[in-house]
Design a protein around this motif. Structure first.
Motif, mmCIF file in Angstrom:
data_model
loop_
_atom_site.group_PDB
_atom_site.id
_atom_site.type_symbol
_atom_site.label_atom_id
_atom_site.label_comp_id
_atom_site.label_asym_id
_atom_site.label_seq_id
_atom_site.Cartn_x
_atom_site.Cartn_y
_atom_site.Cartn_z
ATOM 1 N N ILE A 589 0.840 -1.200 0.000
ATOM 2 C CA ILE A 589 0.000 0.000 0.000
ATOM 3 C C ILE A 589 0.871 1.245 0.000
ATOM 4 N N MET A 590 1.929 1.232 0.816
ATOM 5 C CA MET A 590 2.823 2.401 0.837
ATOM 6 C C MET A 590 3.490 2.603 -0.521
ATOM 7 N N ALA A 591 3.959 1.519 -1.138
ATOM 8 C CA ALA A 591 4.601 1.629 -2.457
ATOM 9 C C ALA A 591 3.612 2.135 -3.494
ATOM 10 N N HIS A 592 2.359 1.678 -3.399
ATOM 11 C CA HIS A 592 1.345 2.119 -4.359
ATOM 12 C C HIS A 592 1.044 3.611 -4.191
ATOM 13 N N ARG A 593 0.953 4.062 -2.964
ATOM 14 C CA ARG A 593 0.686 5.487 -2.734
ATOM 15 C C ARG A 593 1.856 6.332 -3.263
ATOM 16 N N ALA A 594 3.080 5.868 -3.045
ATOM 17 C CA ALA A 594 4.240 6.603 -3.565
ATOM 18 C C ALA A 594 4.231 6.655 -5.086
ATOM 19 N N MET A 595 3.846 5.535 -5.726
ATOM 20 C CA MET A 595 3.798 5.497 -7.182
ATOM 21 C C MET A 595 2.755 6.472 -7.718
ATOM 22 N N MET A 596 1.623 6.603 -7.018
ATOM 23 C CA MET A 596 0.549 7.483 -7.471
ATOM 24 C C MET A 596 0.988 8.940 -7.517
ATOM 25 N N ILE A 597 1.862 9.350 -6.628
ATOM 26 C CA ILE A 597 2.305 10.743 -6.603
ATOM 27 C C ILE A 597 3.679 10.910 -7.244
ATOM 28 N N GLY A 598 4.172 9.830 -7.907
ATOM 29 C CA GLY A 598 5.467 9.912 -8.586
ATOM 30 C C GLY A 598 6.629 10.006 -7.639
ATOM 31 N N GLY A 599 6.507 9.401 -6.474
ATOM 32 C CA GLY A 599 7.555 9.496 -5.468
ATOM 33 C C GLY A 599 8.545 8.353 -5.531
ATOM 34 N N ASP A 600 9.662 8.535 -4.855
ATOM 35 C CA ASP A 600 10.709 7.515 -4.743
ATOM 36 C C ASP A 600 10.586 6.885 -3.356
ATOM 37 N N PHE A 601 10.154 5.613 -3.334
ATOM 38 C CA PHE A 601 9.874 4.921 -2.074
ATOM 39 C C PHE A 601 10.954 3.895 -1.807
ATOM 40 N N GLN A 602 11.521 3.922 -0.601
ATOM 41 C CA GLN A 602 12.593 2.994 -0.252
ATOM 42 C C GLN A 602 12.408 2.506 1.177
ATOM 43 N N VAL A 603 12.678 1.231 1.375
ATOM 44 C CA VAL A 603 12.659 0.618 2.701
ATOM 45 C C VAL A 603 14.000 -0.093 2.878
ATOM 46 N N SER A 604 14.713 0.198 3.950
ATOM 47 C CA SER A 604 16.038 -0.399 4.148
ATOM 48 C C SER A 604 16.277 -0.668 5.620
ATOM 49 N N ASP A 605 17.144 -1.670 5.849
ATOM 50 C CA ASP A 605 17.571 -1.986 7.213
ATOM 51 C C ASP A 605 18.782 -1.135 7.570
ATOM 52 N N ILE A 606 18.862 -0.728 8.835
ATOM 53 C CA ILE A 606 19.959 0.100 9.312
ATOM 54 C C ILE A 606 21.008 -0.804 9.953
ATOM 55 N N ASP A 607 22.266 -0.506 9.669
ATOM 56 C CA ASP A 607 23.358 -1.308 10.242
ATOM 57 C C ASP A 607 23.333 -1.234 11.768
ATOM 58 N N GLU A 608 23.791 -2.337 12.367
ATOM 59 C CA GLU A 608 23.856 -2.389 13.828
ATOM 60 C C GLU A 608 24.787 -1.322 14.370
ATOM 61 N N ALA A 609 25.812 -0.976 13.604
ATOM 62 C CA ALA A 609 26.747 0.060 14.076
ATOM 63 C C ALA A 609 26.069 1.412 14.195
ATOM 64 N N GLU A 610 24.983 1.614 13.429
ATOM 65 C CA GLU A 610 24.255 2.873 13.480
ATOM 66 C C GLU A 610 22.997 2.774 14.321
ATOM 67 N N GLY A 611 22.858 1.718 15.077
ATOM 68 C CA GLY A 611 21.720 1.580 15.961
ATOM 69 C C GLY A 611 20.712 0.541 15.547
ATOM 70 N N GLY A 612 20.821 0.007 14.323
ATOM 71 C CA GLY A 612 19.911 -1.020 13.854
ATOM 72 C C GLY A 612 18.519 -0.475 13.579
ATOM 73 N N GLY A 613 17.623 -1.386 13.195
ATOM 74 C CA GLY A 613 16.249 -1.007 12.937
ATOM 75 C C GLY A 613 15.951 -0.891 11.459
ATOM 76 N N THR A 614 14.867 -0.172 11.146
ATOM 77 C CA THR A 614 14.374 -0.051 9.773
ATOM 78 C C THR A 614 14.109 1.411 9.463
ATOM 79 N N MET A 615 14.350 1.777 8.196
ATOM 80 C CA MET A 615 14.078 3.141 7.760
ATOM 81 C C MET A 615 13.175 3.099 6.530
ATOM 82 N N VAL A 616 12.065 3.843 6.603
ATOM 83 C CA VAL A 616 11.144 4.003 5.476
ATOM 84 C C VAL A 616 11.264 5.440 5.008
ATOM 85 N N ALA A 617 11.565 5.631 3.705
ATOM 86 C CA ALA A 617 11.744 6.974 3.161
ATOM 87 C C ALA A 617 10.951 7.118 1.880
#
Length: 627
Positions: A589-617
């Motif tokens: 759903i998030m990717a579809h909404r980004a596509m509708m507005i012509g956006g660049d959607f990215q989901v990535s994991d954060i390295d443990e050295a930087e605190g870990g976790g997930t980033m949605v942009a």
């Protein structure tokens, strides 16, 4: 044209300058199994007993000598006396296709030779070349003595006429033959190179490979043919004739197999495997004979091989006629080429086996065959290009229709989203102005009741519980209203309240959340921000539900680079370790909404050295003016 009779020819009335070249055809004195020198005839012309007379051009094989036919191999001496025209003349004599080695004397002077004359296969060095010899004539009779030995070919003798002329015509004829041969060989090599390049560029089409190989074979065959005056000897004079002969005959042996594979690559149903195996086995057997047997054996086998080639050519004609009847592209051109090849090859094979002095038509047939093959390939390529152009036009038209359909589909999707948002707004307003107001009124009424005195016995606790429940309901109703429609209600709305969204999720989940924004506008009028709000809403919900984070940070930046960028970052377990719900559509759903507005959607994991976790942009172009 004078003809030699009983070893004598009268050329006394021949005018070399006006009458042109003369052929020394007719009966030459024949001395079988003897290699005589001019000195052997000097004292007495009748001192050497003759074996008879032999017509030249001609072979001695089968010649009747004392009631017995002569074999094809052996050695002999020929002698001719010519009554020359009066006056001094410098003449050119042409000796060509004399099998297999020879020496020629004119009035006792050696004027021409080819190979090494010998009495055995070991002593003889065969050769096949053209010799143009100069002979001086002072008007007196001319005596020609010629030694010939043959232990290489099936029949020894002279294949082509011995010509005599003033300098010029024979040399020009020789240059013309070499020039035409060189032109044909050059054309074949260029065509071979061109089709090899086509094969490299498109290896799926093997017909170009076989056509290129066939052009190389034809180059060798024509360069070693009498029609080109054995052009190959002009460029490879030092190579032994036996080695050159084997290379040429091996090329001739594989030519039928290559030609059949070319036809099979074009029409695989008609040109089957069984006939291919027969052609290959025949060629391999002949090549084995060539490589393992002496020259006289494989030269004799060559005649049988040539006869079978005529049979296979007839088979090609039948198969190509079937292809023509079925309407296959290029089959008519190939059929015409094979018919001409069959006619010319039959002509040459017949006369070379049973006759002498024949103008070779094989180069003409080979040229017609190659041109027909080139024309057939060009016709097929032209048809392929036309089909590609038609398909490209159809594809382009379908692409235009598809683009229109995609554009219409995108418009409908945006319209559906707009209608959905409008419905959300309507429901939110209904909740805010209806249910929320009524619950607020009920809470105020309950507060008023609690301040009344006296309160009936036992009702204080129930009244406090009712008041607390109404407070929670009012908060939930307001949260639900804001969650459904995040914009302010007035006409001067400033866009989605991301800060309020973060605050509400932090309060409801108990997870610390931070929000920061850098806005380039005092009042956001970008309609795409609504979709970014929904993406943030889904990303925060996913993090709370699956990532088990200790902290969530939300950043919104539209002050730089002409872009609005939303970043939701958590320090949870990451996507790989997070629990997944079956049938979850959050990411899609998030990717579809980004596509509708012509956006660049990215989901990535954060390295443990930087605190870990997930980033949605998600980034989208912002056209609002900064002020």
């Amino acid at each position: 044209m004078p003809v030699a009779k009983r070893g004598m020819v009268d050329l006394s009335e021949w005018n070399p300058a006006l009458d042109g070249p003369v052929a020394l055809d007719g009966q030459w004195e024949f001395y079988w199994d003897r290699l005589l020198l001019p000195d052997d005839f000097a004292a007495d012309s009748n001192a050497q007993p003759k074996s008879g007379y032999l017509n030249l051009p001609g072979y001695w094989k089968g010649h009747d000598l004392n009631g017995q036919p002569l074999p094809g191999t052996g050695q002999a001496t020929f002698r001719l006396r010519a009554l020359m025209p009066p006056g001094d003349h410098v003449l050119t004599a042409r000796f060509f296709s004399v099998r297999a080695a020879y020496r020629v004397w004119a009035n006792g002077e050696l004027v021409a030779s080819s190979g090494v004359v010998g009495r055995s296969d070991e002593a003889e060095e065969p050769d096949r070349s053209i010799v143009l010899a100069r002979i001086a004539s002072d008007g007196t009779p001319l005596e020609l003595v010629m030694q010939i030995s043959n232990h290489f070919f099936p029949g020894g003798g002279v294949q082509n006429p011995i010509m005599l002329a003033v300098p010029g015509p024979l040399e020009q004829a020789h240059a013309n033959a070499r020039s035409w041969g060189l032109l044909f060989a050059g054309c074949m090599l260029i065509m071979a190179l061109y089709h090899f390049i086509l094969f490299i560029l498109r290896k799926k089409d093997v017909s170009t490979l076989y056509f290129g190989l066939y052009c190389i074979i034809l180059t060798v065959l024509v360069a070693s043919n009498d029609a080109s005056d054995w052009l190959i000897r002009a460029y490879l004079p030092s190579l032994p004739f036996g080695a050159v002969s084997k290379v040429v005959i091996v090329c001739y042996a594989i030519s039928t197999s290559v030609l059949y594979r070319f036809y099979r690559s074009l029409y695989p149903k008609e040109f089957g495997r069984i006939l291919l195996y027969i052609v290959d086995i025949r060629g391999l057997i002949f090549i084995a004979i060539v490589l393992s047997q002496p020259g006289v054996v494989y030269q004799s086998a060559l005649q049988l091989f040539a006869l079978t080639s005529i049979l296979f050519t007839f088979c090609f004609v039948i198969l190509l006629f079937m292809c023509f009847r079925r309407g296959y592209s290029g089959s008519l051109l190939l059929l015409c080429g094979v018919v001409l090849l069959g006619f010319t090859s039959t002509h040459d094979v017949y006369f070379l086996i049973f006759k002498t002095h024949v103008v070779s038509l094989l180069p003409l047939g080979l040229f017609a065959l190659v041109m027909s093959q080139a024309g057939a390939l060009a016709q097929r390529f032209s048809k392929s290009f036309a089909d590609v152009e038609n398909l490209s036009e159809k594809l382009e038209l379908r692409n235009i229709n598809l683009e229109k359909e995609i554009a219409e589909r995108s418009r409908l999707e945006r319209e559906i989203v707009n209608i959905s948002e409008e419905e959300r707004r309507s429901i939110s307003l209904g909740l805010h102005d209806g249910l929320c107001q009524q619950l607020t009124g009920a809470r105020l009424r309950c507060a008023a009741l609690s301040r009344m005195s006296p309160v009936p016995n036992g009702k204080d606790e129930e009244l406090r519980q009712l008041s607390s429940l109404l407070d929670e309901l009012v908060d939930q109703a307001y949260d639900l209203s804001c969650g459904i429609w995040p914009l302010e209600h007035g006409a001067g709305s400033t866009g989605p309240s991301l800060e309020d969204l973060v605050r509400r999720y932090s309060r409801s989940s108990g997870i610390p959340m931070e929000f920061s924004d850098k806005r380039g506008c005092e009042s956001c009028r970008n309609m795409q921000v609504t979709q970014l709000y929904r993406i943030a809403q889904e990303a925060i919900a996913n993090a709370v539900k699956h990532a088990k984070p200790n902290k969530i940070a939300v950043t919104f930046d539209c002050a730089t680079s002409g872009q609005a960028t939303l970043v939701v970052r958590d320090d949870g377990v990451g996507r790989s370790a997070a629990s997944r719900s079956e049938g979850g559509l959050g990411m899609s759903i998030m990717a579809h909404r980004a596509m509708m507005i012509g956006g660049d959607f990215q989901v990535s994991d954060i390295d443990e050295a930087e605190g870990g976790g997930t980033m949605v942009a998600c980034s989208v172009v912002c056209h609002s003016k900064v002020r």
